[in-house]
Write a protein that holds these residues in place. Structure first.
Motif, PDB file in Angstrom:
ATOM      1  N   LEU A 149       1.729  -2.575 -15.366  1.00  0.00           N
ATOM      2  CA  LEU A 149       0.282  -1.619 -14.600  1.00  0.00           C
ATOM      3  C   LEU A 149      -0.939  -2.490 -14.250  1.00  0.00           C
ATOM      4  N   ARG A 150      -0.795  -3.366 -15.043  1.00  0.00           N
ATOM      5  CA  ARG A 150      -2.408  -4.587 -14.449  1.00  0.00           C
ATOM      6  C   ARG A 150      -1.800  -5.421 -13.513  1.00  0.00           C
ATOM      7  N   ASP A 151      -0.474  -5.903 -12.953  1.00  0.00           N
ATOM      8  CA  ASP A 151      -0.096  -6.385 -12.063  1.00  0.00           C
ATOM      9  C   ASP A 151       0.052  -5.379 -10.795  1.00  0.00           C
ATOM     10  N   LEU A 152       0.480  -4.181 -10.875  1.00  0.00           N
ATOM     11  CA  LEU A 152       0.834  -3.561 -10.067  1.00  0.00           C
ATOM     12  C   LEU A 152      -0.728  -3.040  -9.481  1.00  0.00           C
ATOM     13  N   TYR A 153      -1.720  -3.137 -10.089  1.00  0.00           N
ATOM     14  CA  TYR A 153      -3.277  -2.641  -9.727  1.00  0.00           C
ATOM     15  C   TYR A 153      -3.713  -3.534  -8.603  1.00  0.00           C
ATOM     16  N   LEU A 154      -3.365  -4.721  -9.388  1.00  0.00           N
ATOM     17  CA  LEU A 154      -4.174  -6.196  -8.865  1.00  0.00           C
ATOM     18  C   LEU A 154      -3.014  -6.440  -7.495  1.00  0.00           C
ATOM     19  N   LEU A 155      -1.992  -6.233  -7.205  1.00  0.00           N
ATOM     20  CA  LEU A 155      -0.994  -6.389  -5.692  1.00  0.00           C
ATOM     21  C   LEU A 155      -1.356  -5.551  -5.110  1.00  0.00           C
ATOM     22  N   THR A 156      -1.629  -3.966  -4.953  1.00  0.00           N
ATOM     23  CA  THR A 156      -2.486  -2.696  -5.126  1.00  0.00           C
ATOM     24  C   THR A 156      -3.386  -3.634  -3.984  1.00  0.00           C
ATOM     25  N   VAL A 157      -4.270  -3.871  -5.002  1.00  0.00           N
ATOM     26  CA  VAL A 157      -5.840  -4.279  -4.128  1.00  0.00           C
ATOM     27  C   VAL A 157      -5.671  -5.107  -3.478  1.00  0.00           C
ATOM     28  N   LYS A 189       8.070  -0.953  -6.378  1.00  0.00           N
ATOM     29  CA  LYS A 189       7.014   0.329  -6.600  1.00  0.00           C
ATOM     30  C   LYS A 189       5.039  -0.312  -5.836  1.00  0.00           C
ATOM     31  N   HIS A 190       5.402  -1.240  -4.682  1.00  0.00           N
ATOM     32  CA  HIS A 190       3.829  -1.854  -4.413  1.00  0.00           C
ATOM     33  C   HIS A 190       2.960  -1.126  -3.428  1.00  0.00           C
ATOM     34  N   LEU A 191       3.617   0.327  -2.868  1.00  0.00           N
ATOM     35  CA  LEU A 191       2.961   1.520  -2.559  1.00  0.00           C
ATOM     36  C   LEU A 191       2.672   2.706  -2.941  1.00  0.00           C
ATOM     37  N   VAL A 192       3.319   2.550  -4.624  1.00  0.00           N
ATOM     38  CA  VAL A 192       3.063   3.375  -5.514  1.00  0.00           C
ATOM     39  C   VAL A 192       1.615   3.903  -5.675  1.00  0.00           C
ATOM     40  N   MET A 193       1.399   3.209  -6.080  1.00  0.00           N
ATOM     41  CA  MET A 193      -0.429   3.170  -6.981  1.00  0.00           C
ATOM     42  C   MET A 193      -1.045   4.015  -5.388  1.00  0.00           C
ATOM     43  N   TYR A 194      -0.971   3.243  -4.511  1.00  0.00           N
ATOM     44  CA  TYR A 194      -2.591   3.709  -3.288  1.00  0.00           C
ATOM     45  C   TYR A 194      -2.203   4.821  -3.210  1.00  0.00           C
ATOM     46  N   LEU A 195      -0.439   5.038  -2.909  1.00  0.00           N
ATOM     47  CA  LEU A 195      -0.076   6.939  -2.697  1.00  0.00           C
ATOM     48  C   LEU A 195      -0.900   8.397  -3.625  1.00  0.00           C
ATOM     49  N   ILE A 196      -0.504   7.147  -4.909  1.00  0.00           N
ATOM     50  CA  ILE A 196      -1.166   8.247  -5.731  1.00  0.00           C
ATOM     51  C   ILE A 196      -2.782   8.265  -6.238  1.00  0.00           C
ATOM     52  N   ALA A 197      -3.289   7.143  -6.102  1.00  0.00           N
ATOM     53  CA  ALA A 197      -5.093   7.729  -5.941  1.00  0.00           C
ATOM     54  C   ALA A 197      -5.995   7.977  -5.414  1.00  0.00           C
ATOM     55  N   THR A 198      -5.301   7.802  -4.013  1.00  0.00           N
ATOM     56  CA  THR A 198      -6.095   8.808  -2.700  1.00  0.00           C
ATOM     57  C   THR A 198      -5.127  10.132  -2.545  1.00  0.00           C
ATOM     58  N   ARG A 199      -4.094  10.392  -2.763  1.00  0.00           N
ATOM     59  CA  ARG A 199      -3.054  11.941  -2.112  1.00  0.00           C
ATOM     60  C   ARG A 199      -3.085  12.453  -3.687  1.00  0.00           C
ATOM     61  N   ARG A 200      -3.117  12.048  -5.123  1.00  0.00           N
ATOM     62  CA  ARG A 200      -2.455  13.075  -5.887  1.00  0.00           C
ATOM     63  C   ARG A 200      -4.186  13.512  -7.098  1.00  0.00           C
ATOM     64  N   ASP A 201      -4.414  14.257  -7.572  1.00  0.00           N
ATOM     65  CA  ASP A 201      -5.269  14.849  -8.481  1.00  0.00           C
ATOM     66  C   ASP A 201      -5.203  13.916  -9.731  1.00  0.00           C
ATOM     67  N   MET A 257     -10.913   5.242  -6.629  1.00  0.00           N
ATOM     68  CA  MET A 257      -9.841   5.832  -6.841  1.00  0.00           C
ATOM     69  C   MET A 257      -8.847   4.953  -8.092  1.00  0.00           C
ATOM     70  N   LEU A 258      -8.527   3.915  -7.379  1.00  0.00           N
ATOM     71  CA  LEU A 258      -7.554   2.494  -8.400  1.00  0.00           C
ATOM     72  C   LEU A 258      -7.886   2.628  -9.427  1.00  0.00           C
ATOM     73  N   PHE A 293       3.021   8.558 -13.349  1.00  0.00           N
ATOM     74  CA  PHE A 293       2.658   6.926 -12.751  1.00  0.00           C
ATOM     75  C   PHE A 293       2.915   6.030 -13.706  1.00  0.00           C
ATOM     76  N   CYS A 294       2.832   6.828 -14.762  1.00  0.00           N
ATOM     77  CA  CYS A 294       2.916   5.889 -16.259  1.00  0.00           C
ATOM     78  C   CYS A 294       4.744   5.369 -16.299  1.00  0.00           C
ATOM     79  N   GLN A 295       5.502   6.584 -15.321  1.00  0.00           N
ATOM     80  CA  GLN A 295       6.803   5.824 -15.979  1.00  0.00           C
ATOM     81  C   GLN A 295       6.981   5.394 -14.366  1.00  0.00           C
ATOM     82  N   GLU A 296       6.216   4.700 -13.799  1.00  0.00           N
ATOM     83  CA  GLU A 296       6.628   4.383 -12.253  1.00  0.00           C
ATOM     84  C   GLU A 296       6.112   2.284 -13.131  1.00  0.00           C
TER      85      GLU A 296
END
Length: 953
Positions: A604-612, A572-584, A630-631, A594-597
């Motif tokens: 959530l915290r780990d995915l956020y840190l990986l995304t950053v 799921k490492h691309l999911v958070m970036y794509l939603i943050a930059t391309r969705r409302d 956005m993130l 997103f919460c279901q991902e």
């Protein structure tokens, strides 16, 4: 092919000599293809071609020398008293296709040798040979070399060609006994080190530049020259086979260096052939030509390395994947040369100190020697492979570097498959490797960080051989600046910096959350392996990477629950970036989906840190302040939803405290704006209250208080002025772009008119926010966005006001040129809205005056339509950035009768990912089937037409 030098075949004059050279030079040039057509024999394009060129020049110089000597002009005695020698590449015996002929005329009396130089050089110039020359004496060279490094290195390249050989021999004896004497070597090698640093800084400083300089860049051919100079100064020889005999290199190292040099030589000769001159920068357009000429378009590597069938007529001759394969091989070769430079220079540097060095036995084969960690016996690497990681662990723990000798021994061992296999079987090695990768301590290791040191030593590949395909793996675009392996290591380093808290000023929320990570080792390995599934030509690297990571982590001894979570993060490492930059993010459906991902708040915290960590190390400019916000907003909204916050029916995931701070800050910022008197100040305050109530929460959270106050004041002035369009520069949180606020009565086609005017003013749009608000006081308390841009009628008595924000740069002058464009921008918008000129005509003004930009990698256009949002259909357009693009898309949507409620503009190098939340005129989503197909086909046609009009980009 050289020509015969025997006396019987010697031409009688210069005309015959010129004809013979011209013929052979033409044969040389024909060896190298000038386009992307695969070469008949790629092996003939590299070092072999350089040596062939050098032999041709040798033949020319020798024949010309004897021809002139026999003519007696000047006297034979004069010719017998000089030595003609090659320096530079010619001296080293290999000359690139369009490189100069570098010669030195060594004489006992330089002044008297001047006439001889003229006699030699004029015929060469007449033949079209570019000559770099000097007439020198031994004293001139030896004295000059003490202060001038190029002169010193010319002595190391010196190769006698013709004339008095005793002069060349005497010169080398003087240099070897003085400048390159054992006691002088440290100073000379220090001078080489300064040259390396200054040159690398001048040419970009990284092996992995998008458009590298094949000669002068890091890992380029000049680095190989420096390594030869250091070796020649120390050992008296510079060729790699000879260094193996001296014990300065092992055979495997020499073979790797030769292979890397061959790759760069082939590339450089192709660059010279394509341009017809000496040029060494591997630009994007040259990468395509070189990949074709070297046969990469046919299969997995250069011609002869597993060719596949030729592409079909519908496919490009050289695909992006073929270019990526070539550039990956180039970067691997450059990295090999960069390592060879470090190794050879280190081994060539003598140690002259006589002080007694501290030597302490630390146990289990580890010693602390002269402030460095080393091993007691190099044979331990064979009998006890885990000592390699034991040495690194001890160096990290004690804050000292590895001894260069120990580093070299580990590097050599890591190249042995048997050592690597034994290392992977060691439980101690697995445990130490897990600990080292997750180490956050700052170190004194040569490579800087722990993971970078493991990679440079070869231990990362030894423990994770699955990492090999991404070493040197590159994307053929301008967004992914680094190769996959370098990016992955940098992402781990960024995560360690977040844990240390040293980036709190730039990454406040990530630093706080990183310190709270409950399974840091798992997170570090998920970060290291997040791109391990990338393979050239492959798809869905996230899924493939998660499958590969499972086997890797199980082999390294991770518990099952950590293996599962790490693999999920990779998937799921691309999911958070794509939603943050391309969705409302103000849409509850977006947050809920997103919460279901993620696996709860911890996931959530780990995915956020990986995304950053991932995004901020993709390129130096990839993590913009807008993307960071956005993130952050997506994380906070999702975290609030996961902990069950805001169950009072309010918007899902919005932090009340952040809203309160935003409103309070905006009220305070209003007081800093000018007001003519107290009555106007009261009017400003009253209007601000209504304005804030009429705008969506995402707007209040995404913009600074100072900017919001400026927007409100501009909206107040526009509303009081009737139907005029108001445009102003307002405070921007993005230093890389100026923020333009455009306020006007909302109406269908407004966005198209604004974007046409922006294009006509040569302004690049890097981001946008599109808002409509009810501007009558009676309806202002309702808040939210009221639809009004596609012909639908607003509620009775409600007037709509557009407040549209654009982050822009002038294409020529950057941020500084935006202010000068505003008067014309207002005029153009008014003209387009009044019908004086169409938006298309306005946008064409800009494109017609465009200058051609440098070629960049091709970007494939992709259009997707998604109706899963709560109230809108989401249209996502991925395509190449070019002038007029945003107008072309928004105008097409307007012509289709669609209303744009939200636009998210995201620029990634030369690619844009523009997302539009749209609805039909009656507020409904797009109907599936023919309607969606109509929209997609119209957008494709418009974008193709934009290219057909000659826009550049």
């Amino acid at each position: 092919m050289s020509f015969d030098l025997s006396p019987t075949s010697r031409p009688s004059g210069l005309a015959e000599l010129r004809a013979a050279y011209t013929r052979e030079r033409a044969n040389l040039d024909r060896t190298v293809p000038s386009g992307p057509t695969p070469a008949a024999d790629p092996a003939a394009l590299g070092v072999a071609l350089g040596r062939r060129h050098a032999r041709l020049l040798d033949d020319l110089l020798v024949r010309l020398f004897h021809l002139l000597r026999e003519s007696g002009t000047p006297s034979r005695a004069a010719w017998d008293s000089v030595a003609i020698a090659g320096v530079g590449g010619y001296g080293r015996g290999a000359v690139a296709l369009r490189s100069d002929l570098d010669v030195r005329i060594l004489a006992r009396d330089a002044q008297r040798a001047g006439a001889l130089a003229d006699a030699l050089l004029y015929p060469l110039w007449d033949m079209g040979v570019t000559v770099g020359h000097q007439v020198v004496t031994i004293d001139d060279l030896v004295e000059g070399a003490r202060e001038d490094l190029p002169t010193a290195t010319s002595l190391l390249d010196w190769r006698h060609v013709v004339g008095d050989a005793s002069l060349s021999e005497s010169l080398w004896q003087r240099a070897a006994m003085g400048l390159f004497a054992h006691s002088e070597l440290p100073r000379f090698i220090e001078r080489l080190g300064k040259e390396i640093s200054q040159r690398h800084e001048r040419f970009g400083g990284s092996v992995y530049l998008l458009e590298p300089d094949v000669k002068n860049g890091a890992g380029g051919l000049r680095d190989l020259d420096v390594a030869r100079w250091a070796a020649k100064a120390r050992y008296g020889v510079g060729e790699f086979d000879a260094l193996v005999r001296f014990g300065a290199l092992v055979a495997r190292e020499a073979e790797e260096i030769r292979g890397a040099a061959e790759m760069l030589w082939r590339t450089r000769n192709l660059l010279h052939a394509h341009s017809g001159r000496r040029t060494d920068r591997l630009t994007f357009d040259e990468q395509e030509l070189c990949a074709g000429a070297l046969g990469y378009s046919k299969g997995a590597g250069p011609a002869g390395d597993g060719q596949k069938a030729a592409p079909s007529p519908d496919e490009p001759a050289v695909s992006p994947e073929a270019i990526e394969r070539m550039m990956s091989d180039y970067y691997r070769s450059a990295r090999t040369i960069s390592r060879a430079l470090d190794v050879i220079v280190s081994r060539a540097t003598p140690t002259l100190t006589r002080r007694r060095r501290r030597d302490e036995d630390l146990g289990r084969g580890v010693r602390l020697f002269d402030g460095c960690i080393t091993m007691s016996d190099p044979d331990l690497l064979r009998t006890d492979p885990a000592i390699a990681l034991r040495l690194v662990s001890e160096a990290v723990e004690r804050g000292v570097p590895l001894l260069p000798y120990a580093r070299g021994a580990i590097v050599r061992a890591a190249g042995d498959p048997a050592f690597c296999a034994a290392l992977r079987e060691s439980p101690e090695a697995a445990e130490r490797f897990r600990t080292l990768v997750a180490t956050c301590k700052e170190t004194a290791l040569q490579s800087g960080s722990v993971v970078r040191e493991l990679h440079d030593l070869g231990l990362l590949l030894a423990m994770i051989p699955e990492f090999l395909p991404v070493v040197g793996r590159v994307h053929h675009d301008v967004y992914h600046v680094y190769t996959v392996d370098v990016h992955s290591v940098a992402a781990v380093d960024r995560l360690a910096a977040l844990v240390r808290g040293e980036l709190a000023g730039e990454f406040g929320l990530p630093c706080r959350l990183a310190a709270e990570a409950t399974r840091p080792t798992m997170l570090f390995f998920a970060t290291l392996l997040h791109d391990v599934g990338k393979a050239i030509g492959g798809t869905d690297h996230s899924r493939r990477g998660a499958e590969m990571a499972r086997k890797i982590l199980e082999r390294l001894g991770f518990p099952p629950e950590d293996v599962d979570e790490a693999c999920h993060l990779i998937l799921k490492h691309l999911v958070m970036y794509l939603i943050a930059t391309r969705r409302d993010l103000d849409d509850p459906a977006t947050i809920s989906e997103f919460c279901q991902e993620v696996h709860g708040r911890e996931g959530l915290r780990d995915l956020y840190l990986l995304t950053v960590a991932d995004l901020s190390t993709t390129s130096p400019t990839s993590m913009t302040s807008w993307k960071a916000r956005m993130l952050d907003e997506l994380y906070l909204s999702a975290d609030a939803a996961l902990r069950g916050a805001r169950e009072d029916g309010g918007p899902l995931g919005i932090d009340d405290q952040r809203m309160a701070r935003a409103i309070s800050g905006t009220v305070g910022a209003l007081e800093d704006l000018p007001a003519a008197n107290e009555a106007e100040r009261r009017a400003q305050r009253d209007f601000l209250a209504r304005y804030l109530a009429s705008m969506p929460e995402r707007y209040l959270l995404a913009n600074s208080p100072a900017a919001i106050a400026a927007h409100a004041e501009l909206a107040r002035q526009q509303q009081g002025g009737g139907n005029t369009v108001s445009v102003a520069l307002v405070p921007s949180r993005h230093p890389e772009a100026a923020e333009l606020c455009v306020v006007a009565p909302d109406r269908p086609g407004l966005l198209a008119a604004i974007t046409a005017a922006l294009a006509a003013s040569r302004l690049e749009v890097h981001g946008a926010q599109i808002h409509s608000r009810a501007c009558d006081e009676a309806s202002g308390d309702e808040g939210g966005v009221i639809r009004g841009r596609a012909g639908s009628s607003p509620p009775a008595g409600v007037r709509l006001q557009a407040v549209d924000l654009f982050w822009v740069r002038d294409r020529g002058e950057g941020v500084g040129g935006v202010a000068r464009a505003i008067p014309k921008l207002v005029t153009d918008i008014q003209a387009a809205l009044s019908g004086q000129i169409s938006g298309a005509e306005l946008a064409k003004k800009r494109r017609g005056g465009a200058t051609r930009e440098r070629p960049t990698p091709k970007v494939r256009t992709q259009i997707s339509i998604d109706d899963r949002a709560s109230h809108h259909t989401v249209i996502e357009v991925l395509t190449r950035d070019r002038p007029g693009l945003l107008f072309a898309i928004s105008d097409a949507l307007y012509q289709l009768g669609l209303s744009i409620s939200i636009a998210k503009i995201n620029t990634e190098g030369t690619r844009v990912a523009d997302v539009f939340y749209v609805s039909e005129a009656d507020g409904a989503k797009l109907a599936d089937g023919k309607r969606m197909q109509e929209v997609e086909e119209r957008l494709h046609a418009v974008l193709q037409g934009l290219d057909g009009e000659g826009s550049v980009g």
